[in-house]
Enzyme design. Structure first.
Site, short mmCIF file in Angstrom:
data_model
loop_
_atom_site.label_atom_id
_atom_site.label_comp_id
_atom_site.label_asym_id
_atom_site.label_seq_id
_atom_site.Cartn_x
_atom_site.Cartn_y
_atom_site.Cartn_z
CG ASP A 82 12.08 2.46 0.22
OD1 ASP A 82 12.68 2.64 1.29
OD2 ASP A 82 10.87 2.10 0.17
CG HIS A 180 7.01 -1.94 4.77
ND1 HIS A 180 8.09 -2.68 5.17
CD2 HIS A 180 7.47 -0.69 4.55
CE1 HIS A 180 9.17 -1.91 5.18
NE2 HIS A 180 8.82 -0.70 4.83
N GLY A 181 2.52 -1.80 4.33
CA GLY A 181 1.27 -2.35 3.80
C GLY A 181 0.07 -2.06 4.68
CG HIS A 208 10.64 2.36 6.33
ND1 HIS A 208 11.02 1.79 5.15
CD2 HIS A 208 11.65 3.18 6.69
CE1 HIS A 208 12.21 2.25 4.79
NE2 HIS A 208 12.62 3.10 5.72
CB SER A 211 -0.28 3.16 4.07
OG SER A 211 0.32 3.67 2.91
CB THR A 233 0.08 0.54 1.02
OG1 THR A 233 1.31 -0.17 1.07
CG2 THR A 233 -1.06 -0.44 0.82
P1 13P Z 1 3.42 1.83 3.14
O1 13P Z 1 3.30 1.14 1.80
O2 13P Z 1 2.89 1.01 4.25
O3 13P Z 1 2.87 3.21 3.10
O4 13P Z 1 4.99 1.94 3.45
C1 13P Z 1 5.87 2.44 2.49
C2 13P Z 1 7.28 2.23 2.93
O5 13P Z 1 7.57 2.21 4.10
C3 13P Z 1 8.31 2.09 1.90
O6 13P Z 1 9.57 1.82 2.44
#
Ligand code: 13P
Length: 282
Positions: A82, A180-181, A208, A211, A233
């Site tokens: 990734d 992300h996050g 992406h 979460s 996350t």
């Molecule tokens: P989250 O941690 O927000 O679920 O996203 C994961 C991600 O997109 C990894 O590339």
């Protein structure tokens, strides 16, 4: 069994579902994903974000576990890098046996991102591996801190079509409202943009920042062409909260192996719930 990203995305396309791509940092996480996928009889993607997670475990230490458990799984398993940062990191993953890599040049000027991605596609083809790349930006690195989506970084369908035609990638990571996050405010997704990108590029779209997305939004994204959903996350957060609760309830000794088992239990439940949504299962 180990398969490429292209192969699992073909299954997703035929069944109009998305495949969960779960970031991993521990053996318990790998076991939790595979046990969940086997129970539900669904293909799955095990992925490692070296750029963000190398402080927890090295690529060289986690790769053999991801590959060995993926290989003996009863469902198709893709092992994917990734957010590959550069050629050296991508080559390390391919040499270890990863069946797919992401090259993330999204923070670079278009021409450099396209040229570097083309080089990665040529390299990966020597290993019969697949390639995901990114146009538009959700931030170059994944982090658990999260934030808010910046509309000026959303993927432009016209540029996306040119990028896919010039690079020959198998899947395109796009920016349409996810980050992300942990989200600072409820995400507002530009679903129509996904449909337009899917139509003009002809390749599966990757989300992406899975979460914090509602079940209804997941379904709309899948209906419009999202075939790979990156998710990390919340699995880590829920497992952390579960371990904390178990520790508070415990009296007497606590051994580290108990903590590992609690982590596995929680992550497996999260992955089962998540794969069910992505695969449209009851
Ligand atoms: P989250 O941690 O927000 O679920 O996203 C994961 C991600 O997109 C990894 O590339």
């Amino acid at each position: 069994m180990l398969v490429t990203l292209k192969s699992v995305l073909g299954i997703a396309e035929a069944e109009n579902i998305a495949i969960g791509a779960f970031n991993l940092t521990t053996l318990e996480g790998i076991r939790a994903v595979i046990e969940a996928a086997e129970e539900l009889k669904q293909p799955v993607i095990l992925q490692f974000a070296n750029a963000a997670h190398k402080e927890y475990v090295s690529l060289e230490n986690i790769a053999p576990a991801m590959l060995a458990l993926g290989d003996k799984a009863s469902v198709p398993v893709c092992v994917h890098l990734d957010h590959g940062a550069d050629f050296e990191e991508v080559k390390r993953a391919l040499d270890l046996g990863f069946t797919s890599v992401m090259y993330d040049g999204s923070a670079l000027p278009y021409e450099i991102n396209a040229a570097n991605t083309r080089t990665v596609v040529d390299l990966a083809s020597q290993y019969s591996a697949s390639v995901e790349a990114e146009i538009g930006s959700m931030g170059a690195e994944i982090s658990e801190d999260g934030g808010e989506a910046d509309e000026s970084c959303y993927t432009d369908p016209v540029i996306a079509a040119k990028f896919v035609a010039e690079t020959g990638i198998d899947a395109l990571a796009c920016s349409f409202g996810t980050v992300h996050g942990i989200y600072k405010s409820a995400p507002k997704l530009d679903i129509d943009r996904i449909a337009r990108i899917r139509k003009v590029t002809g390749v599966p779209v990757v989300m992406h920042g899975g979460s914090g997305i509602s079940d209804e939004d997941f379904r709309k994204c899948i209906e419009n062409g999202v075939r790979k959903i990156n998710f990390y996350t919340y699995a880590a957060k829920y497992a952390g909260e579960y371990v904390k609760k178990k520790l508070e309830e415990s009296s007497g000794y606590v051994f580290y192996h108990d903590v590992a088992v609690w982590g596995l239990e929680s992550m497996k439940k999260t992955y089962i719930d998540t794969i069910k949504i992505f695969a449209n299962l009851k």
